[in-house]
Design an enzyme around this catalytic site. Structure first.
Site, PDB file in Angstrom:
ATOM      1  N   ILE A 109       0.929  -1.137   0.133  1.00  0.00           N
ATOM      2  CA  ILE A 109       0.010  -0.061  -0.058  1.00  0.00           C
ATOM      3  C   ILE A 109       0.792   1.323   0.039  1.00  0.00           C
ATOM      4  O   ILE A 109       0.283   2.326   0.379  1.00  0.00           O
ATOM      5  CB  ILE A 109      -0.830   0.142   1.230  1.00  0.00           C
ATOM      6  CG1 ILE A 109       0.068  -0.212   2.501  1.00  0.00           C
ATOM      7  CG2 ILE A 109      -1.887  -1.109   1.163  1.00  0.00           C
ATOM      8  CD1 ILE A 109      -0.551   0.395   3.999  1.00  0.00           C
ATOM      9  N   HIS A 127      -4.835  -4.701  -2.016  1.00  0.00           N
ATOM     10  CA  HIS A 127      -5.161  -3.900  -0.358  1.00  0.00           C
ATOM     11  C   HIS A 127      -5.303  -2.454  -0.375  1.00  0.00           C
ATOM     12  O   HIS A 127      -4.905  -1.998   0.815  1.00  0.00           O
ATOM     13  CB  HIS A 127      -3.867  -4.701   0.527  1.00  0.00           C
ATOM     14  CG  HIS A 127      -4.156  -6.248   0.627  1.00  0.00           C
ATOM     15  ND1 HIS A 127      -2.952  -6.869   0.956  1.00  0.00           N
ATOM     16  CD2 HIS A 127      -4.907  -6.981   0.143  1.00  0.00           C
ATOM     17  CE1 HIS A 127      -3.442  -8.249   1.036  1.00  0.00           C
ATOM     18  NE2 HIS A 127      -4.544  -8.241   0.734  1.00  0.00           N
TER      19      HIS A 127
HETATM   20  P1  NAD Z   1       4.778 -10.369   4.981  1.00  0.00           P
HETATM   21  O1  NAD Z   1       5.597  -9.395   5.939  1.00  0.00           O
HETATM   22  O2  NAD Z   1       3.755 -11.535   5.621  1.00  0.00           O
HETATM   23  O3  NAD Z   1       6.088 -11.323   4.312  1.00  0.00           O
HETATM   24  C1  NAD Z   1       7.161 -10.753   3.586  1.00  0.00           C
HETATM   25  C2  NAD Z   1       8.150 -11.717   3.234  1.00  0.00           C
HETATM   26  O4  NAD Z   1       9.272 -10.794   2.560  1.00  0.00           O
HETATM   27  C3  NAD Z   1       8.789 -12.354   4.430  1.00  0.00           C
HETATM   28  O5  NAD Z   1       8.575 -13.892   4.301  1.00  0.00           O
HETATM   29  C4  NAD Z   1      10.144 -12.073   4.471  1.00  0.00           C
HETATM   30  O6  NAD Z   1      11.064 -13.157   4.668  1.00  0.00           O
HETATM   31  C5  NAD Z   1      10.409 -11.396   2.827  1.00  0.00           C
HETATM   32  N1  NAD Z   1      11.443 -10.554   2.884  1.00  0.00           N
HETATM   33  C6  NAD Z   1      11.555  -9.297   3.570  1.00  0.00           C
HETATM   34  N2  NAD Z   1      12.453  -8.462   2.926  1.00  0.00           N
HETATM   35  C7  NAD Z   1      13.219  -9.289   1.980  1.00  0.00           C
HETATM   36  C8  NAD Z   1      13.940  -9.050   1.027  1.00  0.00           C
HETATM   37  N3  NAD Z   1      14.629  -7.631   1.035  1.00  0.00           N
HETATM   38  N4  NAD Z   1      13.995  -9.771   0.071  1.00  0.00           N
HETATM   39  C9  NAD Z   1      13.538 -11.201   0.081  1.00  0.00           C
HETATM   40  N5  NAD Z   1      12.741 -11.338   0.930  1.00  0.00           N
HETATM   41  C10 NAD Z   1      12.296 -10.187   1.924  1.00  0.00           C
HETATM   42  O7  NAD Z   1       4.256  -9.694   3.890  1.00  0.00           O
HETATM   43  P2  NAD Z   1       2.976  -9.718   2.836  1.00  0.00           P
HETATM   44  O8  NAD Z   1       3.146 -11.100   2.633  1.00  0.00           O
HETATM   45  O9  NAD Z   1       3.258  -8.750   1.977  1.00  0.00           O
HETATM   46  O10 NAD Z   1       1.893  -9.659   3.745  1.00  0.00           O
HETATM   47  C11 NAD Z   1       1.625  -8.444   4.602  1.00  0.00           C
HETATM   48  C12 NAD Z   1       0.501  -7.841   4.274  1.00  0.00           C
HETATM   49  O11 NAD Z   1       0.839  -6.578   5.139  1.00  0.00           O
HETATM   50  C13 NAD Z   1       0.099  -7.465   2.988  1.00  0.00           C
HETATM   51  O12 NAD Z   1      -1.174  -7.441   2.984  1.00  0.00           O
HETATM   52  C14 NAD Z   1       0.646  -5.836   2.736  1.00  0.00           C
HETATM   53  O13 NAD Z   1      -0.509  -5.100   2.327  1.00  0.00           O
HETATM   54  C15 NAD Z   1       0.696  -5.311   4.242  1.00  0.00           C
HETATM   55  N6  NAD Z   1       1.979  -4.439   4.327  1.00  0.00           N
HETATM   56  C16 NAD Z   1       2.338  -3.850   3.455  1.00  0.00           C
HETATM   57  C17 NAD Z   1       3.656  -3.046   3.490  1.00  0.00           C
HETATM   58  C18 NAD Z   1       3.859  -1.897   2.310  1.00  0.00           C
HETATM   59  O14 NAD Z   1       3.255  -1.524   1.796  1.00  0.00           O
HETATM   60  N7  NAD Z   1       4.995  -1.793   2.218  1.00  0.00           N
HETATM   61  C19 NAD Z   1       4.297  -3.271   4.749  1.00  0.00           C
HETATM   62  C20 NAD Z   1       3.937  -4.237   5.639  1.00  0.00           C
HETATM   63  C21 NAD Z   1       2.667  -4.967   5.623  1.00  0.00           C
END
Ligand code: NAD
Ligand code: ZN
Length: 257
Positions: A109, A127
């Site tokens: 997001i 999302h």
């Molecule tokens: P998650 O946090 O469940 O999983 C993230 C995954 O990415 C983990 O398994 C981790 O090992 C991996 N990871 C992290 N950094 C990495 C890198 N540099 N290289 C390779 N792998 C890496 O995230 P999700 O599956 O997207 O689910 C989380 C929910 O939260 C989603 O629905 C999302 O909308 C929301 N969210 C969004 C943000 C954002 O917009 N940036 C941030 C946090 C959560």
């Protein structure tokens, strides 16, 4: 079949998979944006461990919960609004611009796919988007600046919709909230039409979004999972790369990569 190669081999195999495909789709999660300084949910020290997400029903039912949601939102925006696209975003934007990638489906997001130049037509935000708010009852859009002014003027009280009095919420999809129907349809269509589906930075535990790789698989697409940690779908993927997304995609950011 699962196969876990080293970095150079992974890059070469990924390039081959992309070269051989006619329609590539990327499915991105919070892991794509960690190198931009935005924490994910489920890595050690991620947002999940600090603040459990606020469920949709609680947001609707209690003003105190809405106050807390907006407190967090403004604190997060202050910390992350300066984030810029990382190597993963740039590589994907280039694949879209080259016509190699037909679309990006994101759970994020943070708006960083748009910031990297991906046009709306090639992007599905499953999302929602955290850059504005909407009234949950009448759907009227509200700008964050308006919400913030109200919030601060009332000592931290979440404002109600000026039109109908309904609760005003950031335009993101919370746990327990219905998925946006049109976006979900677009995502399924892209997924069914691709022959290569690449997961990047998602723990693949948030449904229904996490069901898309299985849909791609059933439709006959190759499945690549690029994630630091293991996921439940690793055993059915054609290629699993457990490494840093930016490191793996670095060569794809520039011509010749
Ligand atoms: P998650 O946090 O469940 O999983 C993230 C995954 O990415 C983990 O398994 C981790 O090992 C991996 N990871 C992290 N950094 C990495 C890198 N540099 N290289 C390779 N792998 C890496 O995230 P999700 O599956 O997207 O689910 C989380 C929910 O939260 C989603 O629905 C999302 O909308 C929301 N969210 C969004 C943000 C954002 O917009 N940036 C941030 C946090 C959560
Ligand atoms: Zn309203």
């Amino acid at each position: 079949m699962m196969f876990e190669p080293d970095l150079k081999t992974a890059q070469a195999l990924l390039a081959d998979f992309i070269q051989d495909a006619t329609s590539v789709v990327a499915f991105t999660g919070a892991g794509l944006s960690t190198e931009c300084g935005i924490p994910d949910f489920r890595s050690p020290g991620g947002l999940w461990t600090q603040n459990k997400p606020i469920p949709f029903d609680a947001f609707v039912a209690h003003r105190e919960v809405r106050n807390e949601a907006w407190r967090r939102k403004f604190a997060m925006d202050a910390a992350f609004s300066g984030a810029v696209p990382g190597r993963g975003h740039k590589a994907l934007a280039r694949l879209v611009a080259n016509g190699r990638m037909s679309g990006i489906i994101t759970q994020n997001i943070d708006g960083l796919h748009q910031a990297s130049g991906v046009p709306d037509a090639a992007l599905v935000e499953l999302h929602g988007n955290g850059t504005y708010a909407t009234c949950l009852d009448c759907g009227t859009r509200q700008e964050l600046a308006w919400v913030r002014t109200q919030f601060e003027a009332t000592g931290g009280t979440a404002p109600d919709c000026p039109h109908c009095g309904g609760p005003v919420k950031s335009a993101t999809i919370s746990f327990g909230q219905a998925m946006p129907q049109r976006e979900m349809e677009r995502a399924i269509e892209l997924t069914q039409d691709c022959d290569l589906f690449i997961v990047l930075g998602s723990s693949l535990v948030v449904y229904p979004a996490a069901g898309l790789p299985a849909i791609a698989r059933r439709a006959g697409a190759n499945l690549v999972i690029l994630n630091r940690e293991a996921t439940d779908l690793d055993p059915v993927a054609d290629l699993v790369v457990r490494a840093d997304i930016g490191d793996v995609l670095e060569p794809f950011c520039t011509e010749g990569g």
